[in-house]
Design an enzyme around this catalytic site. Structure first.
Site, PDB file in Angstrom:
ATOM      1  N   ASP A   1     -10.091  -4.578  -4.415  1.00  0.00           N
ATOM      2  CA  ASP A   1      -9.473  -3.652  -3.450  1.00  0.00           C
ATOM      3  C   ASP A   1     -10.273  -2.349  -3.386  1.00  0.00           C
ATOM      4  OD1 ASP A   1      -7.811  -1.928  -1.990  1.00  0.00           O
ATOM      5  OD2 ASP A   1      -5.985  -2.810  -2.807  1.00  0.00           O
TER       6      ASP A   1
ATOM      7  N   HIS B   1      -8.012  -5.444   0.054  1.00  0.00           N
ATOM      8  CA  HIS B   1      -6.728  -4.780   0.341  1.00  0.00           C
ATOM      9  C   HIS B   1      -5.964  -5.603   1.368  1.00  0.00           C
ATOM     10  CE1 HIS B   1      -4.167  -1.284  -0.049  1.00  0.00           C
ATOM     11  NE2 HIS B   1      -4.152  -1.072   1.254  1.00  0.00           N
TER      12      HIS B   1
ATOM     13  N   SER C   1       0.831  -1.196   0.000  1.00  0.00           N
ATOM     14  CA  SER C   1       0.000   0.000   0.000  1.00  0.00           C
ATOM     15  C   SER C   1       0.877   1.263   0.000  1.00  0.00           C
ATOM     16  CB  SER C   1      -0.961  -0.060   1.194  1.00  0.00           C
ATOM     17  OG  SER C   1      -1.991   0.887   1.075  1.00  0.00           O
TER      18      SER C   1
END
Length: 221
Positions: free
Chosen positions: A170, A201, A116
């Protein structure tokens, strides 16, 4: 200043290093449990470095201070980017790479990994780093400050191998944003090994297995 970090070595006197950056609000402990799943018994010794991001206010979370590599100003994460915060983290990443060289692991045997926000920093930092790196692992992420990538990228890493993986469901970093970053990097000549998984995610066992194969190939080379 070198960021504090969790460090784990798989064997004494490691010959390679993996610098792994966590996501927003987590810390360096977040991905340490992945090592037993990822590392194969025949790999050379690795030093995993899991740095803790600085604590800073994050706009999208009401200004609450938390560990973050840069500020997130809104839900559309690709716009209104915190370029100053990104660049500050790139300097900190370079310092971590330099410390590995001081400890006997040159940049060519250093892999950058991140999830991320952390993945965004290693993508931006990997292509800009002045010395040739072993590769970049970017999970559930995108390429920040992409408009300046072509002008600022380093010739030493113009064929940097990149592993990108993303969840098709996601809701935090949309896969379309990751795919756009993949296409930008491929357009600049990078070899991007792209993987998509039916997940949100997060990280999956299939993803770790694919990463083990990719990283094992680079370590053998």
């Amino acid at each position: 200043m070198i960021l504090p970090a969790v460090e784990i070595t798989t064997r004494p006197r490691p010959s390679h290093s993996v610098i792994w950056l966590h996501g927003l609000g987590a810390d360096g402990n977040d991905f340490a449990p992945i090592i037993p799943e990822l590392v194969a018994s025949d790999w050379p010794g690795l030093r995993f470095v899991f740095p803790h991001a600085p604590v800073r206010p994050v706009t999208i979370n009401g200004g609450m201070p938390m560990r973050a590599w840069y500020d997130i100003k809104g839900t559309d994460i690709a716009s209104r980017q915190d370029e100053a915060g990104v660049r500050e983290s790139l300097v900190q990443l370079d310092a971590l790479i330099a410390r590995e060289a001081d400890r006997g692991v040159p940049a060519g045997r250093v892999f950058l990994a991140g999830f991320s926000q952390g993945g965004a920093i290693v993508l931006a930092g990997g292509v800009r780093h002045a010395r040739r790196l072993g590769g970049v692992i970017a999970l559930s992420t995108y390429l920040p400050i992409d408009a300046t990538t072509a002008a600022e990228r380093s010739a030493a890493n113009n064929d940097l191998p990149i592993f990108m993986a993303h969840g098709s469901h996601d809701p935090v970093v949309p896969q379309a944003l990751g795919a756009r970053s993949r296409d930008i990097l491929r357009g600049l000549g990078y070899t991007v090994d792209w993987h998509s998984y039916p997940m949100v995610h997060t990280v999956s066992a299939e993803e770790i297995a694919d990463l083990r194969q990719w990283l094992g190939g680079r370590l053998a080379a």
